[in-house]
Scaffold this motif. Sequence first.
Motif, PDB file in Angstrom:
ATOM      1  N   ASN A   1       1.096  -1.404  -0.158  1.00 49.70           N
ATOM      2  CA  ASN A   1      -0.423   0.410  -0.027  1.00 49.70           C
ATOM      3  C   ASN A   1       0.632   0.982   0.225  1.00 49.70           C
ATOM      4  O   ASN A   1       1.653   1.023   0.610  1.00 49.70           O
ATOM      5  CB  ASN A   1      -1.149   0.310   1.500  1.00 49.70           C
ATOM      6  CG  ASN A   1      -1.590   1.250   1.851  1.00 49.70           C
ATOM      7  OD1 ASN A   1      -1.090   2.066   2.191  1.00 49.70           O
ATOM      8  ND2 ASN A   1      -2.847   1.554   1.025  1.00 49.70           N
ATOM      9  N   ASP A   2       0.355   2.104  -0.719  1.00 49.10           N
ATOM     10  CA  ASP A   2       0.928   3.624  -0.836  1.00 49.10           C
ATOM     11  C   ASP A   2       1.698   3.805   0.578  1.00 49.10           C
ATOM     12  O   ASP A   2       2.729   4.188   0.732  1.00 49.10           O
ATOM     13  CB  ASP A   2       0.719   4.153  -1.643  1.00 49.10           C
ATOM     14  CG  ASP A   2      -0.552   4.828  -1.356  1.00 49.10           C
ATOM     15  OD1 ASP A   2      -1.104   4.257  -0.710  1.00 49.10           O
ATOM     16  OD2 ASP A   2      -1.061   5.447  -2.088  1.00 49.10           O
ATOM     17  N   ALA A   3       0.798   4.047   1.597  1.00 52.03           N
ATOM     18  CA  ALA A   3       0.976   4.872   2.799  1.00 52.03           C
ATOM     19  C   ALA A   3       1.269   4.081   3.735  1.00 52.03           C
ATOM     20  O   ALA A   3       2.579   4.434   4.287  1.00 52.03           O
ATOM     21  CB  ALA A   3      -0.695   5.283   3.329  1.00 52.03           C
ATOM     22  N   ASP A   4       1.241   2.980   3.865  1.00 55.83           N
ATOM     23  CA  ASP A   4       2.661   1.546   4.327  1.00 55.83           C
ATOM     24  C   ASP A   4       4.089   2.381   4.131  1.00 55.83           C
ATOM     25  O   ASP A   4       4.258   2.116   4.486  1.00 55.83           O
ATOM     26  CB  ASP A   4       1.345   0.719   4.567  1.00 55.83           C
ATOM     27  CG  ASP A   4       0.569   0.293   5.307  1.00 55.83           C
ATOM     28  OD1 ASP A   4       0.549   0.981   5.883  1.00 55.83           O
ATOM     29  OD2 ASP A   4      -0.119  -0.315   4.745  1.00 55.83           O
TER      30      ASP A   4
ATOM     31  N   GLY B   1      -7.901   6.795   5.841  1.00 58.96           N
ATOM     32  CA  GLY B   1      -9.024   7.912   4.577  1.00 58.96           C
ATOM     33  C   GLY B   1     -10.520   7.248   5.521  1.00 58.96           C
ATOM     34  O   GLY B   1     -11.495   8.701   3.908  1.00 58.96           O
ATOM     35  N   HIS B   2     -10.847   6.432   5.107  1.00 55.37           N
ATOM     36  CA  HIS B   2     -12.075   5.898   5.331  1.00 55.37           C
ATOM     37  C   HIS B   2     -12.774   5.477   6.162  1.00 55.37           C
ATOM     38  O   HIS B   2     -14.121   4.877   6.437  1.00 55.37           O
ATOM     39  CB  HIS B   2     -12.392   4.225   4.246  1.00 55.37           C
ATOM     40  CG  HIS B   2     -11.842   4.420   2.525  1.00 55.37           C
ATOM     41  ND1 HIS B   2     -12.350   5.572   1.368  1.00 55.37           N
ATOM     42  CD2 HIS B   2     -10.779   4.658   2.340  1.00 55.37           C
ATOM     43  CE1 HIS B   2     -11.569   5.855   1.084  1.00 55.37           C
ATOM     44  NE2 HIS B   2     -10.586   4.943   0.924  1.00 55.37           N
ATOM     45  N   LEU B   3     -12.390   7.085   7.889  1.00 58.23           N
ATOM     46  CA  LEU B   3     -13.235   6.654   8.400  1.00 58.23           C
ATOM     47  C   LEU B   3     -14.804   7.413   8.148  1.00 58.23           C
ATOM     48  O   LEU B   3     -14.323   8.404   7.400  1.00 58.23           O
ATOM     49  CB  LEU B   3     -12.749   7.511   9.781  1.00 58.23           C
ATOM     50  CG  LEU B   3     -11.505   6.479  10.773  1.00 58.23           C
ATOM     51  CD1 LEU B   3     -10.915   7.910  11.388  1.00 58.23           C
ATOM     52  CD2 LEU B   3     -12.323   5.879  10.989  1.00 58.23           C
TER      53      LEU B   3
HETATM   54  C1  BGC Z   1      -6.693   4.289  -0.472  1.00 58.26           C
HETATM   55  C2  BGC Z   1      -5.586   4.429   0.399  1.00 58.26           C
HETATM   56  C3  BGC Z   1      -4.222   4.597   0.194  1.00 58.26           C
HETATM   57  C4  BGC Z   1      -4.855   6.022  -0.112  1.00 58.26           C
HETATM   58  C5  BGC Z   1      -3.653   7.630  -0.445  1.00 58.26           C
HETATM   59  C6  BGC Z   1      -7.270   5.501  -0.531  1.00 58.26           C
HETATM   60  O1  BGC Z   1      -8.477   6.528  -0.958  1.00 58.26           O
HETATM   61  O2  BGC Z   1      -8.381   3.713  -0.216  1.00 58.26           O
HETATM   62  O3  BGC Z   1      -5.237   2.934   0.058  1.00 58.26           O
HETATM   63  O4  BGC Z   1      -3.676   4.580   1.001  1.00 58.26           O
HETATM   64  O5  BGC Z   1      -5.998   6.883  -0.753  1.00 58.26           O
HETATM   65  O6  BGC Z   1      -3.368   7.007  -2.084  1.00 58.26           O
END
Ligand code: BGC
Length: 250
Positions: free
Chosen positions: A111-114, A159-161
């Motif tokens: 995952n990008d944020a990870d 981000g999806h809270l």
């Molecule tokens: C995604 C995440 C991602 C983030 C930043 C969100 O909409 O669900 O998986 O890390 O965007 O790109």
Amino acid sequence: MATSHAIGIDIGGTGIKAAVVDLATGDLVSDRRKLATPEGGRPADILKATRELLAEFDDPAGPRLPIGVCFPAIVKRGHTLSAANISDEWIGLPAEQMFEQELGRDIHFINDADAAGYAETRFGAAKGVDGLVILTTLGTGIGSAFLYDGVLIPNTELGHLEIDGHDAERRAAYSAMERESLSWEDWAERLQRYYSVVEFLFSPDLFIVGGGVSKHQEHFLPLLDLKTPIVPAVHRNNAGILGAASLASR
Ligand code: BGC
């Protein structure tokens, strides 16, 4: 190029970026190349664009460098399990394997944020910080990474809270500010609400804010009133590239 180098590729909702990273120092040792994410973010188009970007780095006479790819979705055992700012066609795909086939070699997929959180732990604002660090990236969406005593807990998706009846990133991502032409003050009010909820739920020891907009942090971080210290990511928009590359070589 020495094998202490790896290529990091950061696939986002708007752009695909790549660079060669020195794994000892965390420095980028090539130009950062970028392509626009193909319209619609569909698998075949993103795979093709990534291959084109990679071709700019591979030196036919040199060693084949390890590659790490980070991606804006939940990534579990090499499969993409969500799709917020890319095509729904990614949901459930064996993405790691598909990139390996397209690029012709093993890769590490995350995952990008990870990836950004991992980079900040190794080379940036989370280095040596005990307890819970929450990194958030503010871009097209909001990504999150939890680091507890330096150990990454993947796929947190903060981000999806759902906050005040909205998917948080729709209101508080940097893209919301652009889409709605918000002032820094208006946007900071939304960030205040967002970070207050996250702070209440998780009692972190440090917030780190990444994404391209973190280079303008003086316009919004000082407006936030939180108990938790909040600092910009040291590697800003390069953290994804760095983290993906670092993980590739492990
Ligand atoms: C995604 C995440 C991602 C983030 C930043 C969100 O909409 O669900 O998986 O890390 O965007 O790109």
